[in-house]
Enzyme design. Structure first.
Site, PDB file in Angstrom:
ATOM      1  N   CYS A 151      47.757  18.022  19.903  1.00  0.00           N
ATOM      2  CA  CYS A 151      48.296  18.688  18.607  1.00  0.00           C
ATOM      3  C   CYS A 151      48.808  19.969  18.986  1.00  0.00           C
ATOM      4  CB  CYS A 151      47.265  18.928  17.560  1.00  0.00           C
ATOM      5  SG  CYS A 151      46.376  17.300  17.051  1.00  0.00           S
ATOM      6  N   LEU A 201      49.270  15.163  15.838  1.00  0.00           N
ATOM      7  CA  LEU A 201      49.562  14.050  16.031  1.00  0.00           C
ATOM      8  C   LEU A 201      48.147  13.097  15.850  1.00  0.00           C
ATOM      9  CD1 LEU A 201      51.272  12.210  18.067  1.00  0.00           C
ATOM     10  CD2 LEU A 201      49.740  12.577  19.976  1.00  0.00           C
ATOM     11  N   ASN A 232      42.650  21.801  19.411  1.00  0.00           N
ATOM     12  CA  ASN A 232      43.644  20.610  20.069  1.00  0.00           C
ATOM     13  C   ASN A 232      42.709  20.136  21.070  1.00  0.00           C
ATOM     14  OD1 ASN A 232      45.555  19.443  21.270  1.00  0.00           O
ATOM     15  ND2 ASN A 232      46.282  21.122  22.301  1.00  0.00           N
ATOM     16  N   GLY A 233      42.704  18.969  21.049  1.00  0.00           N
ATOM     17  CA  GLY A 233      41.859  18.044  21.930  1.00  0.00           C
ATOM     18  C   GLY A 233      41.231  16.829  21.285  1.00  0.00           C
ATOM     19  N   THR A 257      57.459  23.360  42.875  1.00  0.00           N
ATOM     20  CA  THR A 257      57.019  21.889  42.942  1.00  0.00           C
ATOM     21  C   THR A 257      56.724  21.433  41.436  1.00  0.00           C
ATOM     22  OG1 THR A 257      55.603  20.374  43.967  1.00  0.00           O
ATOM     23  CG2 THR A 257      54.538  22.569  43.388  1.00  0.00           C
ATOM     24  N   ARG A 317      60.174  20.080  39.960  1.00  0.00           N
ATOM     25  CA  ARG A 317      60.564  18.841  40.535  1.00  0.00           C
ATOM     26  C   ARG A 317      59.705  17.604  40.065  1.00  0.00           C
ATOM     27  NH1 ARG A 317      60.039  20.540  47.129  1.00  0.00           N
ATOM     28  NH2 ARG A 317      61.666  21.803  47.085  1.00  0.00           N
TER      29      ARG A 317
END
Length: 562
Positions: A2, A50, A75-76, A338, A341
């Site tokens: 969320c 969500l 959130n979690g 990194t 990428r």
């Protein structure tokens, strides 16, 4: 997954500030709520939902009749909310796992609350009766949290930094937006004016310590036969399977990223086994991305065929990959080489999952390389003790690199990520093992993890013992690597003179290559003056490296030339 957002002590009109909350709308595509706090006209919460559990009562901030003075935005996922209910006799009003935070706080205060949560979380808890605000974040920072606190007591909190950088305030906010540290909670006093004052920032859990919530875990105490190899292998299997099992908590369809490497293949294999055991009646969807005939695509195809999953392949189009760079950097809020990428492939596969399938809860293999010493450079560690120290350092910094990548690339498309390798109990056990047991052996990294699953028949031997591929290398084609394609494109975008003067333009973390200069330019366009969000670039240790890719290391070259 969320998006949470809150302000305390805003000088500006909240309806104007609310526009900043919309910057994280992607994290919760199902619903949005904006709510003022009774009695504090300049304090408010914003929440993007969500819906994964409790479709009916899952909106936030969560408030229950029993504690009318508590407001929670989180959130979690809290995996042990039912065990905690049983242990302490909590009377839940909803089916939302996060409701347990209110009951734990009421029972034992913030320290016990944060320590007893088995899961991934970032939360804002307001106690209007005691005039306190609490912020907390899980051990590895799997769920993101940023905050800004001005000298005059205005506090802004958000899942992503982009929801805070444009807030209006009478004093400047520039450079003060910062990530909230994982494994910590903060206590703040709430003044009658709605402003706050920080009281203390406390570290409640360290990755090496067995978590307090282990006492009420579904897996009972492990056999205490010391570090006998067979016992260790059995414990690793038990705890990893338990880590996957507890993460099956969802009312939405479960899927799994699958690169064909050890980590994602193990996750997918255990996940499929457990889904069958609990009679989940839809096939597991697995997802791989790569250029035509890339190593990852071929290996993932082999694993999917072995497991019998409903497998989806996303072919990485070079042009699409290059076009995605700017939106990826905007989503990530970093300029680390990194990380960017590796994020391009993950961002595009997440986009595919959202558009073309109904999988929402996505399992992935993040955290394994850091925990089990999977990076190629661990072969160069001077001693097992130094390798163990490096492993812990990497885990502590995950929130700046791999965990950040995994969260932002999936959240950008409204997906929820689950990472069993970062289970508190699993990681603390693995880190408690003698350093000598955890190092690469016989030229093979993650030797102990591979060995632990050798007789399980979960995976084909060639996958179980497949050498490490850097994600951005594994998605490459045989003809030309994604790495080379990126370099060729960027070479045209950044001229030599710009690079020569890079240290003058960007004195903090100056770019050393055209690629890093290109990423930095895009980052500064969206987040000017925020370069301190990245304390340092991710680079391998014990080797002279100017590039983070594994392909620049000798061990990698010799392996790929065989």
């Amino acid at each position: 997954m969320c998006g949470i957002w809150a302000l305390f002590g805003s000088d500006e009109c909240l309806s104007v500030q609310c526009l900043s909350a919309m910057k994280i709308a992607h994290r919760g595509p199902d619903a949005f709520r904006f709510e003022n706090v009774n009695g504090f006209t300049n304090c408010c919460f914003g929440f993007h939902r969500l819906a994964v559990v409790d479709q009916l009562y899952g909106m936030q901030p969560i408030r229950v009749k029993k504690f009318p003075y508590l407001w929670l935005c989180y959130n979690g996922e809290i995996y042990n909310f039912k065990q905690l209910q049983k242990q302490f006799g909590f009377d839940y009003q909803t089916l939302v796992d996060g409701e347990v935070i209110l009951h734990l706080y009421n029972r034992g205060g913030i320290e016990q609350t944060a320590s007893m949560l088995d899961g991934v979380f970032a939360f804002i808890l307001l106690d209007t009766a005691n005039r306190k605000v609490f912020l907390a974040r899980d051990t590895y920072g799997v769920r993101p949290l940023f905050k800004v606190l001005t000298d005059d007591g205005f506090l802004g909190v958000c899942s992503e930094a982009k929801g805070l950088i444009n807030l209006k305030h009478s004093t400047s906010l520039c450079s003060k937006v910062e990530p909230f540290l994982p494994g910590h909670y903060e206590v703040l006093d709430l003044k009658p004016s709605g402003k706050v004052a920080s009281v203390e920032l406390v570290k409640f859990h360290s990755c090496k310590d067995e978590p307090l919530h282990a006492a009420c875990d579904t897996v009972e105490a492990l056999p205490s036969a010391g570090f006998d190899l067979e016992t260790v292998k059995s414990n690793i299997r038990i705890l990893f399977e338990n880590a996957v099992r507890k993460r099956l908590m969802a009312h939405r369809r479960i899927g799994c990223l699958l690169s064909g490497g050890l980590d994602s293949s193990l996750v997918a294999a255990v996940l499929l086994k457990l889904m069958k055991e609990i009679n989940i009646n839809y096939p597991l969807q697995t997802f791989a991305i790569g250029m035509e005939n890339s190593p990852d695509l071929l290996a993932a195809r082999k694993v999917a065929a072995h497991l019998g999953s409903e497998h989806h392949e996303v072919i990485l189009n070079t042009e699409e990959g290059i076009q995605a760079i700017e939106e990826v950097i905007f989503s990530l809020e970093t300029y680390d080489i990194t990380t960017i990428r590796a994020s391009i492939g993950m961002y595009l596969v997440s986009k595919y999952i959202r558009k073309k399938t109904d999988s929402v809860v996505i399992f992935s293999g993040e955290g394994s390389d850091e925990l089990t010493q999977g990076y190629i450079y661990f072969h160069k560690a001077p001693s097992p003790e130094e390798a163990a120290e490096e492993s812990e350092r990497l885990l502590k910094e995950l929130y700046l690199f791999d965990v950040l990548r995994a969260d932002r690339t999936t959240a950008a498309h409204g997906l929820e990520l689950r990472v069993p390798f970062l289970d508190h109990r699993f990681t603390s056990y693995y880190l408690s093992l003698p350093a000598e047991l955890r190092i690469p052996k016989n030229g093979i990294e993650k030797y102990l993890l591979r060995l632990s699953f050798e007789d399980s028949n979960l995976l084909p031997k060639e996958i179980l013992w497949r050498p490490k591929e850097a994600f951005s290398d594994g998605i490459a084609s045989v003809k030309k690597s994604w790495f080379s394609i990126l370099q060729d494109y960027i070479d045209q975008q950044v001229d030599d003179l710009l690079l020569e003067k890079a240290a003058e333009k960007y004195p903090f973390n100056p770019p050393k290559t055209k690629e890093s200069y290109y990423y930095r330019q895009i980052f500064e366009k969206h987040y000017p003056g925020r370069s301190s969000w990245l304390p340092h670039y991710w680079m391998p240790r014990w080797v002279k490296a100017t590039d983070p890719s594994a392909r620049t290391l000798k061990h990698y070259k010799s392996a790929s030339q065989e």
